[in-house]
Design an enzyme around this catalytic site. Structure first.
Site, PDB file in Angstrom:
ATOM      1  N   ILE A 134      22.488  18.915  80.290  1.00  8.28           N
ATOM      2  CA  ILE A 134      23.776  19.030  79.585  1.00  8.28           C
ATOM      3  C   ILE A 134      24.491  20.290  80.080  1.00  8.28           C
ATOM      4  O   ILE A 134      25.706  20.282  80.307  1.00  8.28           O
ATOM      5  CB  ILE A 134      23.549  19.090  78.055  1.00  8.28           C
ATOM      6  CG1 ILE A 134      23.125  17.709  77.543  1.00  8.28           C
ATOM      7  CG2 ILE A 134      24.802  19.584  77.332  1.00  8.28           C
ATOM      8  CD1 ILE A 134      22.680  17.703  76.091  1.00  8.28           C
ATOM      9  N   GLU A 185      25.265  16.413  88.184  1.00  7.56           N
ATOM     10  CA  GLU A 185      25.633  16.236  86.776  1.00  7.56           C
ATOM     11  C   GLU A 185      27.079  16.622  86.479  1.00  7.56           C
ATOM     12  O   GLU A 185      27.710  16.031  85.601  1.00  7.56           O
ATOM     13  CB  GLU A 185      24.696  17.029  85.859  1.00  7.56           C
ATOM     14  CG  GLU A 185      23.267  16.496  85.824  1.00  7.56           C
ATOM     15  CD  GLU A 185      22.395  17.042  86.942  1.00  7.56           C
ATOM     16  OE1 GLU A 185      22.886  17.898  87.709  1.00  7.56           O
ATOM     17  OE2 GLU A 185      21.232  16.628  87.069  1.00  7.56           O
ATOM     18  N   PHE A 232      16.962  15.003  81.144  1.00  6.68           N
ATOM     19  CA  PHE A 232      16.576  16.112  80.259  1.00  6.68           C
ATOM     20  C   PHE A 232      17.815  16.781  79.666  1.00  6.68           C
ATOM     21  O   PHE A 232      18.826  16.949  80.349  1.00  6.68           O
ATOM     22  CB  PHE A 232      15.758  17.144  81.025  1.00  6.68           C
ATOM     23  CG  PHE A 232      14.410  16.629  81.435  1.00  6.68           C
ATOM     24  CD1 PHE A 232      13.331  16.697  80.556  1.00  6.68           C
ATOM     25  CD2 PHE A 232      14.203  16.077  82.683  1.00  6.68           C
ATOM     26  CE1 PHE A 232      12.079  16.212  80.912  1.00  6.68           C
ATOM     27  CE2 PHE A 232      12.961  15.589  83.057  1.00  6.68           C
ATOM     28  CZ  PHE A 232      11.893  15.654  82.170  1.00  6.68           C
ATOM     29  N   HIS A 278      13.172  22.439  81.436  1.00 11.22           N
ATOM     30  CA  HIS A 278      13.071  21.029  81.057  1.00 11.22           C
ATOM     31  C   HIS A 278      12.580  20.853  79.623  1.00 11.22           C
ATOM     32  O   HIS A 278      12.053  19.796  79.279  1.00 11.22           O
ATOM     33  CB  HIS A 278      12.129  20.272  82.006  1.00 11.22           C
ATOM     34  CG  HIS A 278      12.643  20.129  83.401  1.00 11.22           C
ATOM     35  ND1 HIS A 278      12.666  21.175  84.287  1.00 11.22           N
ATOM     36  CD2 HIS A 278      13.169  19.075  84.058  1.00 11.22           C
ATOM     37  CE1 HIS A 278      13.173  20.756  85.443  1.00 11.22           C
ATOM     38  NE2 HIS A 278      13.484  19.488  85.327  1.00 11.22           N
ATOM     39  N   GLU A 327      20.728   9.467  87.132  1.00 11.89           N
ATOM     40  CA  GLU A 327      19.746   9.694  88.192  1.00 11.89           C
ATOM     41  C   GLU A 327      18.491   8.861  87.931  1.00 11.89           C
ATOM     42  O   GLU A 327      17.907   8.935  86.860  1.00 11.89           O
ATOM     43  CB  GLU A 327      19.413  11.200  88.247  1.00 11.89           C
ATOM     44  CG  GLU A 327      20.637  12.008  88.684  1.00 11.89           C
ATOM     45  CD  GLU A 327      20.634  13.456  88.168  1.00 11.89           C
ATOM     46  OE1 GLU A 327      19.561  13.965  87.792  1.00 11.89           O
ATOM     47  OE2 GLU A 327      21.725  14.064  88.156  1.00 11.89           O
TER      48      GLU A 327
END
Lengths: 343, 330
Positions: A85, A58, A81, A127, A29
């Site tokens: 994940i 994601e 960030f 974040h 992104e």
């Protein structure tokens, strides 16, 4: 050798590896605009075929990394960030980490995932996580945690050239920090810790973002007569157990410092490893210095309350240091009380 | 798009491939029942026309992603039969050396990027592979096989978006077999699935998935389009899962039912292999004997594959350690 910022060292590694191998591609992104700083200039040099913005998705991006790697590219996925994940976890846990074994070794997964981790920037709970602990438990995923500009460059180059998936964890908010970085070909091997400071009395393992406060703590402790050895493992998978065990054999004491939450942190894993394999060397209990089992709050004062810093590290070291206290002294008990989560 | 029907020789080739899948899986069904297979098998019986009709147009260098019901895709794309059966028997001669099993049969050298135990996982893998293929400019195409159940994963939307936006050489093939594991599609899926692709400006084709010639024609157009750099196509092929979600599922169901026997019987009457056999047999006695030869040849191959598997050494357990990473201990 020249002084460079952490973020510039990463940028340099990306440039060099994309020049070196036309199969290296970057997607994620807002990578074209280099919002995170590390991809600056790549678009102008390599074009949209090799560095490309993606939609915000994601779950798909992590799966695409697997597909593009299986089809023959060397993939760099920028996840921004490390909290993302979690968003992309399915393909990380179910495909990326497992494809090689479940295909009987057919699949090669040359994938590097870049993600920035850690608090300190008032970015609030979603974040600011240090999100590598779940990766450590997957098997099949390498995790690099560079603490210095030189290691950032050298570990990233090793990750990109490797054939295993690697998460390259950028210490968030540290991009401006400077250090000497070797020019050109500089590869840092995985699974080789570095002794950032030699010492006799206590081993302090400091992961990634914790290296700087750990070195500051060691400096203060030296004034008080505690000679601390600081070890930076540089990669958590593979992990240089031998280096940590050798140091503990020398010092007899271990503090592990990790910005991740305490429960199932890398610190917990390292503590368990030394308890199992280095128990005879220990002269005091192992201490973990971590973020307690809470989310990262927004307010800067609350944030600094939960994220470990030099002070927290000093207290933990003093609890088990040979010079200051005996294990069961009142001072040590009080220090231990201060460290309890939520205290 | 050119529309042409398969020639007589092409029909025989399609018939042979479908029959290979069918006879292999019937044997796996029986071996499962006899307790000879260590893990679960999800069979493709009844759906063979889809994989066969599509893969007939693929080159060795093209790639596919498959599903947990993946034996048919693997065989249709040219995967080795002996190595697949040995894999399901957990033998070291298996295509994945016994480390993957039925749900993970893969042959990367033939572009078979693997059956996959995560429903819908193929969307993103295929999209990434198609991006790689597009960059490499070697004319490779990717086909993503998935079911109506997988269509309810959100990543379908994400991948339709990227495939359309980037004009990827990708064909989405939805095998609408009417079941999402143990749930009828009518209870879990709204609207027409191909309309989801239309929302992203992707051309769609809805075909009878039990008519191999119809699948073949649709796939030919879609794959040609992808190869010419004109972007993705979405094929929705209507078919029916004759077997359960998995073999031996009655043990899990404990006497409950999620479909009628009459419905299954009705679809058996629409078997894609039987109808093509009838069509070819009607051409004359030469064709009839050719069909008989195919049948006996395939029965022999399946027998041989099972013998090969049974005679092979068990998997090497140490591979669990040595194969985790390339050149690195776990």
């Amino acid at each position: 050798m020249a002084k460079k910022r952490y973020i510039h060292a990463i940028n340099e590694a990306l440039f060099e590896e994309m020049e070196r191998d036309p199969k290296v591609i970057v997607f994620g992104e807002d990578v074209e605009l280099a919002i995170m700083g590390d991809c600056r200039g790549l678009l102008a040099r390599f074009g949209r075929d090799r560095i490309r913005n993606t939609p915000i998705c994601e779950q798909t991006l992590t799966g695409m990394a697997v597909g593009a790697a299986a089809a023959g590219h060397r993939v760099i996925l920028h996840l921004m960030f490390s909290n993302f994940i979690y968003t992309g976890m399915d393909a990380i846990g179910n495909q990326m980490a497992k494809m090689r074994l479940m295909s009987g070794g057919q699949a090669r997964m040359p994938i590097t995932v870049i993600a920035s981790y850690g608090g300190g920037g008032a970015n609030a709970a979603q974040h600011s996580d240090t999100a590598y602990p779940p990766l450590l438990n997957l098997g099949g995923i390498n995790v690099a945690t560079p603490a210095t500009p030189a290691d950032a460059k050298g570990l990233l180059k090793t990750a990109i050239r490797g054939n295993n998936p690697t998460f390259f964890m950028e210490a968030g908010g540290r991009g401006g920090e400077q250090g000497e970085v070797p020019e050109g070909e500089h590869l840092v091997p995985f699974g080789k810790a570095v002794i950032a400071r030699e010492g006799r009395d206590l081993t302090l393992v400091a992961i990634g973002s914790m290296l700087k406060p750990a070195l500051a703590a060691a400096k203060s402790l030296a004034v008080e007569g505690v000679d601390v050895e600081v070890i930076d493992p540089r990669t958590l998978v593979p992990f240089d157990a031998a280096a940590v065990l050798a140091s503990v054999r020398k010092t007899g004491r271990l503090v592990v410092c990790d910005e991740a939450r305490e429960r199932c942190s890398a610190a917990s894993e390292i503590a368990a490893l030394v308890a199992e394999r280095g128990f005879d060397s220990l002269k005091a209990p192992i201490r973990r210095v971590t973020t307690p089992n809470v989310c990262i709050p927004y307010a800067p004062n609350a944030e600094s309350r939960v994220i470990p810093g030099a002070d927290t590290i000093i207290r933990a070291c003093l609890q088990i240091s040979p010079a200051k206290t005996s294990l069961f002294s009142a001072a040590a008990q009080r220090a231990a009380g201060d460290l309890l989560p939520g205290a | 798009m050119t529309r042409a029907a398969p020639s007589r020789d092409e029909l025989f080739a399609l018939y042979e491939r479908m029959l290979l899948i069918r006879r292999t899986e019937e044997r796996l069904r029986d071996e499962n029942k006899a307790g000879n297979l260590p893990g679960a098998v999800h069979l493709y019986i009844g759906e063979e026309a889809v994989a066969t009709g599509v893969c007939a147009h693929l080159r060795a260098t093209d790639m596919i992603t498959s599903t947990h019901r993946g034996h048919g895709h693997y065989l249709a794309k040219g995967g080795d039969l002996n190595a697949m059966v040995a894999e399901i028997y957990a033998r070291r001669t298996g295509i994945c050396r016994g480390m993957g099993g039925s749900m993970h049969v893969a042959d990367f050298s033939k572009g078979i990027l693997g059956a996959n135990g995560i429903v819908g996982a193929g969307f993103a893998i295929a999209t990434g592979a198609a991006y790689s293929a597009q960059l490499a400019k070697e004319g490779r195409v990717v086909v993503d096989f998935f079911g109506d159940g997988a269509s309810n994963q959100g990543t379908l939307m994400e991948c339709l978006n990227i495939a359309s936006l980037w004009h990827l050489p990708l064909v989405f093939v939805c095998e609408h077999n009417r079941f999402s594991e143990f749930s009828p599609a009518s209870t879990v899926t709204s609207g027409q699935i191909s309309d989801r692709a239309r929302a992203f400006a992707i051309p769609t084709l809805v075909v009878d998935g039990n008519d191999v010639a119809a699948v073949w024609e649709a796939a030919r157009a879609a794959i040609e389009r992808a190869r010419d750099g004109r972007g993705p196509t979405f094929i929705e092929a209507h078919t029916y899962r004759i077997q359960g979600h998995m073999e031996a599922e009655s043990l899990l169901l404990g006497g409950q039912h999620y479909r009628d026997d009459a419905e299954i019987e009705g679809w058996k009457q629409r078997c894609p292999i039987t109808s093509l056999r009838k069509q070819l047999a009607a051409l004359g006695s030469v064709e009839v004997s050719r069909l008989e030869q195919i049948e006996s040849h395939i029965m022999a191959r399946v027998d041989e594959a099972v013998k090969f598997a049974v005679a092979s050494e068990p998997a090497d357990p140490e591979l669990a350690f040595s194969l985790m990473f390339d050149g690195q201990q776990p």
